[in-house]
Scaffold this motif. Structure first.
Motif, PDB file in Angstrom:
ATOM      1  N   UNK A 116       0.781  -1.332  -0.182  1.00 50.36           N
ATOM      2  CA  UNK A 116      -0.307   0.233   0.363  1.00 50.36           C
ATOM      3  C   UNK A 116       0.863   0.969  -0.645  1.00 50.36           C
ATOM      4  N   UNK A 247      -3.937   4.807  -1.163  1.00 46.78           N
ATOM      5  CA  UNK A 247      -5.180   3.983   0.045  1.00 46.78           C
ATOM      6  C   UNK A 247      -5.640   5.917   0.127  1.00 46.78           C
ATOM      7  N   UNK A 256      -6.015   8.113   6.937  1.00 49.71           N
ATOM      8  CA  UNK A 256      -6.808   7.402   5.954  1.00 49.71           C
ATOM      9  C   UNK A 256      -7.860   6.561   6.905  1.00 49.71           C
ATOM     10  N   UNK A 260     -13.225  -0.081   6.757  1.00 48.26           N
ATOM     11  CA  UNK A 260     -12.446  -0.962   6.198  1.00 48.26           C
ATOM     12  C   UNK A 260     -13.005  -2.326   5.099  1.00 48.26           C
ATOM     13  N   UNK A 263     -11.266  -0.278   2.787  1.00 47.33           N
ATOM     14  CA  UNK A 263      -9.261  -0.430   2.586  1.00 47.33           C
ATOM     15  C   UNK A 263      -8.508  -1.669   2.119  1.00 47.33           C
ATOM     16  N   UNK A 267      -6.606  -3.354  -1.284  1.00 47.04           N
ATOM     17  CA  UNK A 267      -5.655  -3.962  -0.451  1.00 47.04           C
ATOM     18  C   UNK A 267      -5.651  -5.537  -2.155  1.00 47.04           C
TER      19      UNK A 267
ATOM     20  N   UNK B  15      -7.250   9.515  13.555  1.00 50.21           N
ATOM     21  CA  UNK B  15      -7.241   7.892  13.835  1.00 50.21           C
ATOM     22  C   UNK B  15      -5.385   7.115  14.062  1.00 50.21           C
ATOM     23  N   UNK B  17      -3.720   4.371  12.754  1.00 50.14           N
ATOM     24  CA  UNK B  17      -3.856   4.182  12.048  1.00 50.14           C
ATOM     25  C   UNK B  17      -3.142   2.225  11.538  1.00 50.14           C
ATOM     26  N   UNK B  69       0.175  -5.519  12.263  1.00 48.75           N
ATOM     27  CA  UNK B  69       1.985  -4.760  11.860  1.00 48.75           C
ATOM     28  C   UNK B  69       2.541  -4.118  13.422  1.00 48.75           C
TER      29      UNK B  69
END
Lengths: 288, 288
Positions: A116, A247, A256, A260, A263, A267, B15, B17, B69
């Motif tokens: 991304x 994005x 961002x 969801x 997103x 992706x 946010x 992220x 992540x």
């Protein structure tokens, strides 16, 4: 063909520490000898289904079991590894992956980073295929510090591979795909001109001026791994591509804040494109 | 007290992220308001047992559920987050963590990075408490690129906190602990003078010359996150420390080839030290 043109001698015994693999503990040629494609994000389940590979559940087991640093999956000739965020993280993975490919006696490998990014002046959901990775000063180079010397490395990616990928994108008309420069930064917030980090020392005007200047030089997206990826693959003679979805449009916002499901859908754009590319290469592409 | 001295205005809605958290979707003060200590590696299970906290199983659930992540765990006043490898990865986490602490109205927070490193001229298994992070040129600074300007930031860590940690180390005499400079690099292989990466462009003599010069300036270990950690915590007025165990002596070798059980034991050294520090701070330390 992989030309490990800068590897003078690799010892017979070698530990790939961050992958939790080693030449003494694992039979690397048996495990990886048939690898032809390599991607850097969790992608194996998708491509396995796309290729109609009936492989056992073993295909879906993480090969790097003894570490939580990286995950690696292999399905048929496709090896898929995550690389973490940022130049240092992907560079560790690449060093150890390139050693792995060498010990496993792989040849004719194509390596693609999918991921991304933030777009500049293009519609969110678009794919950018990178022709050249540039640094924060818009220069087409990667500065590698070796001992206490700065060495400048080339960041051009394989032109033919980029064109081949762009051609594949004609088969998936539901999102725009283009070839452009990709800016690679060391920081997600201030380093990408974001105003919404914990620290910010510049104005919205300065930010927009910076991003607009970037756009004028041909930069279409910003991410954090492409420069070292292009440099290392280039030095090792690996055919490489960077295929990232955008994005958001950074000329419009920093955060961002897509739902969801949007997103997740975005992706999948690089995965869809790469799946067509792999199927075509393997002679298994049947357009519906 | 946290002085967010460079945050001019943080918007009400934000946010985070990469942590999959947000001011609109999560009640951050309720979730995090009581945090007093923050560590950066999986540590919560250990400290929970050490502090005798009877908390529910919820304590051990990852707070950043929607992303792979980062993982985040909270037990009592201790928040524990992994930060990935390298300056870019930890800097993203720190931006979002500092915003989180701000929105959760936390105050008087102590933040400690615990991790592994390569030692220089000291016994493997030793702990280095960093006084100052230095770059690949042995300079006590971090160069942050903001838009297209290089900004030099201070990388000194909190002296009193380092001394307090050193004092705690007297209670765990089974491994040596010392205060020294820590070199922070962008690369694990060539950038740390390793000969065993996929690429290497220098001799063993050049490597040893570099590492010996590093030793002479007071550098005792090398890792990949301390400089931006010191710089960002300093700018935000957070009391911060870096406590890393060394897995090898780089004057002797490049590869981490210890048996797994020794590696795991070494990795517990920083946890043991920090656990004594936290128990002392909370008035719960009972030497056996």
């Amino acid at each position: 063909m992989i030309y490990f043109n800068l590897i003078v001698i690799l010892p017979l015994l070698n530990i790939l520490y961050h992958l939790d693999l080693g030449t003494k503990t694992h039979n690397l040629p048996a495990m990886f000898g048939d690898v032809k494609f390599q991607q850097n994000e969790g992608f194996c389940a998708f491509i396995r289904k796309e290729l109609g590979l009936e492989g056992s559940e073993e295909d879906m087991q993480d090969i790097c079991t003894g570490t939580d640093r990286y995950c690696m999956y292999k399905t048929g000739p496709v090896l898929s590894i995550n690389h973490g965020m940022g130049i240092p993280s992907i560079s560790i993975m690449l060093h150890e992956l390139i050693k792995l490919l060498y010990y496993a006696k792989c040849y004719d490998v194509t390596i693609i980073r999918i991921g991304t990014s933030g777009g500049i002046g293009i519609e969110p959901g678009s794919i950018v295929i990178t022709d050249t990775a540039v640094d924060s000063f818009f220069k087409p180079q990667f500065e590698q510090i070796i001992l206490d010397t700065v060495v400048t490395q080339n960041t051009e990616l394989d032109k033919e591979l980029a064109e081949e990928l762009l051609k594949c994108s004609k088969e998936v008309p539901d999102f725009p795909t283009l070839i452009g420069h990709t800016m690679c930064t060391y920081d997600f917030y201030e380093g990408q001109g974001r105003l919404d980090g914990a620290l910010c020392s510049f104005s919205n005007e300065k930010k927009l001026d910076y991003l607009q200047r970037a756009y004028k030089t041909g930069i279409r997206n910003i991410e954090m791994e492409s420069s070292v990826f292009a440099a290392m693959c280039g030095l090792c003679g690996l055919k490489a591509a960077v295929v990232c979805v955008t994005l958001l449009n950074r000329l419009e916002c920093d955060q961002i804040n897509l739902p969801r499901e949007v997103l997740l859908e975005y992706q999948q754009h690089p995965q869809k494109l790469i799946s067509i590319f792999i199927k075509k290469r393997l002679g298994r592409y049947n357009p519906k």
